[in-house]
Design a protein around this motif. Sequence first.
Motif, mmCIF file in Angstrom:
data_model
loop_
_atom_site.group_PDB
_atom_site.id
_atom_site.type_symbol
_atom_site.label_atom_id
_atom_site.label_comp_id
_atom_site.label_asym_id
_atom_site.label_seq_id
_atom_site.Cartn_x
_atom_site.Cartn_y
_atom_site.Cartn_z
ATOM 1 N N ALA A 135 12.409 11.278 0.981
ATOM 2 C CA ALA A 135 11.002 11.262 1.356
ATOM 3 C C ALA A 135 10.403 9.871 1.192
ATOM 4 N N ALA A 136 9.384 9.587 2.005
ATOM 5 C CA ALA A 136 8.672 8.323 1.879
ATOM 6 C C ALA A 136 7.916 8.293 0.569
ATOM 7 N N ARG A 137 7.491 7.132 0.158
ATOM 8 C CA ARG A 137 6.874 6.973 -1.159
ATOM 9 C C ARG A 137 5.451 7.525 -1.220
ATOM 10 N N LEU A 152 7.987 12.806 11.194
ATOM 11 C CA LEU A 152 9.180 12.466 11.968
ATOM 12 C C LEU A 152 9.475 13.502 13.056
ATOM 13 N N GLY A 153 8.611 14.513 13.167
ATOM 14 C CA GLY A 153 8.772 15.511 14.213
ATOM 15 C C GLY A 153 9.821 16.559 13.948
ATOM 16 N N TYR A 154 10.236 16.730 12.681
ATOM 17 C CA TYR A 154 11.294 17.686 12.367
ATOM 18 C C TYR A 154 10.797 19.128 12.317
ATOM 19 N N ALA A 155 9.495 19.328 12.072
ATOM 20 C CA ALA A 155 8.956 20.674 11.843
ATOM 21 C C ALA A 155 9.827 21.408 10.822
ATOM 22 N N PRO A 156 10.004 20.827 9.630
ATOM 23 C CA PRO A 156 10.960 21.375 8.663
ATOM 24 C C PRO A 156 10.455 22.632 7.951
ATOM 25 N N VAL A 176 18.454 5.893 -4.946
ATOM 26 C CA VAL A 176 18.068 6.411 -3.630
ATOM 27 C C VAL A 176 16.679 5.889 -3.292
ATOM 28 N N ARG A 177 16.592 5.069 -2.272
ATOM 29 C CA ARG A 177 15.328 4.479 -1.864
ATOM 30 C C ARG A 177 14.595 5.362 -0.863
ATOM 31 N N PRO A 178 13.271 5.273 -0.800
ATOM 32 C CA PRO A 178 12.510 6.055 0.171
ATOM 33 C C PRO A 178 13.012 5.830 1.591
ATOM 34 N N LEU A 179 13.159 6.946 2.328
ATOM 35 C CA LEU A 179 13.574 6.953 3.733
ATOM 36 C C LEU A 179 15.019 6.527 3.959
ATOM 37 N N GLU A 220 -0.616 4.837 1.473
ATOM 38 C CA GLU A 220 -0.701 4.021 2.683
ATOM 39 C C GLU A 220 0.626 3.337 2.998
ATOM 40 N N ALA A 221 1.280 2.831 1.944
ATOM 41 C CA ALA A 221 2.575 2.170 2.149
ATOM 42 C C ALA A 221 3.613 3.162 2.671
ATOM 43 N N GLY A 222 3.543 4.404 2.164
ATOM 44 C CA GLY A 222 4.481 5.429 2.608
ATOM 45 C C GLY A 222 4.335 5.746 4.080
ATOM 46 N N TRP A 223 3.096 5.901 4.539
ATOM 47 C CA TRP A 223 2.862 6.173 5.958
ATOM 48 C C TRP A 223 3.348 5.007 6.822
ATOM 49 N N TYR A 224 3.117 3.804 6.365
ATOM 50 C CA TYR A 224 3.556 2.627 7.124
ATOM 51 C C TYR A 224 5.077 2.609 7.228
ATOM 52 N N GLU A 225 5.750 2.903 6.120
ATOM 53 C CA GLU A 225 7.209 2.878 6.120
ATOM 54 C C GLU A 225 7.790 3.967 7.024
ATOM 55 N N VAL A 226 7.129 5.130 7.087
ATOM 56 C CA VAL A 226 7.584 6.192 7.993
ATOM 57 C C VAL A 226 7.511 5.706 9.437
ATOM 58 N N GLN A 227 6.420 5.053 9.786
ATOM 59 C CA GLN A 227 6.263 4.540 11.149
ATOM 60 C C GLN A 227 7.338 3.505 11.479
ATOM 61 N N GLN A 228 7.666 2.665 10.497
ATOM 62 C CA GLN A 228 8.684 1.636 10.726
ATOM 63 C C GLN A 228 10.079 2.239 10.868
#
Length: 203
Positions: free
Chosen positions: A10-12, A66-70, A178-181, A29-37
């Motif tokens: 998971a993102a941070r 990420l569009g997974y609809a998990p 284990v790093r985010p993403l 905010e950093a987590g959302w940015y990293e997901v987009q990247q």
Amino acid sequence: MGLRVTLVAAARSTSLLAERFDDDRPLDEAGWYEVQQAAPALLPLGAAELRYCSPTLRSRATGTALGYAPLAQPALRDCDMGRWRGLTLAEVAALEPAAVDAWLADARSAPHGGEPLLAFISRIGNWLDTRPADDTTATDDTTATDVTVVAVAEPSVVRAALVYALRAAPATYWSVDVRPLSTVTLTGRPGAWHLHLDAPALR
């Protein structure tokens, strides 16, 4: 025919230095940015036949972004840290140094009153071993393919899954970063897992 399980950390939800035990805050905010990247590389994993996530806010948000609809899986929850929940390791070490030493030294201990590390690893391993292994879309042995699974999970859950799959000593858990993403793929079938490393495309 077997299973191909890709775990996405998971993102941070906070800086790595400020991580708290059994925390359940939403993405920062950093987590959302990293997901987009990371999205261009991670979006294709959404084609998996089965898509899961830990029940935490940040795991669900990461999977949704990420569009997974998990589907949230209670078995993929973080380790129950008892009365240490919400505290950092540094804070607990200052309050209960002997208890922290015991916890780090013995995977069967639970001085915090929650879940022992060994029980946590076994719980995550049991989830891995109970994934559906039958590909109902296959019509005969020649068309049978691996069932693909993607799961967005807390970094601690990914660490526990690796320790279980590789049949490593519980103490190995403390040596896995284990790093985010980040992602890791396990292939095989219940009770017989292998770490799968993807090779880069050659030109």
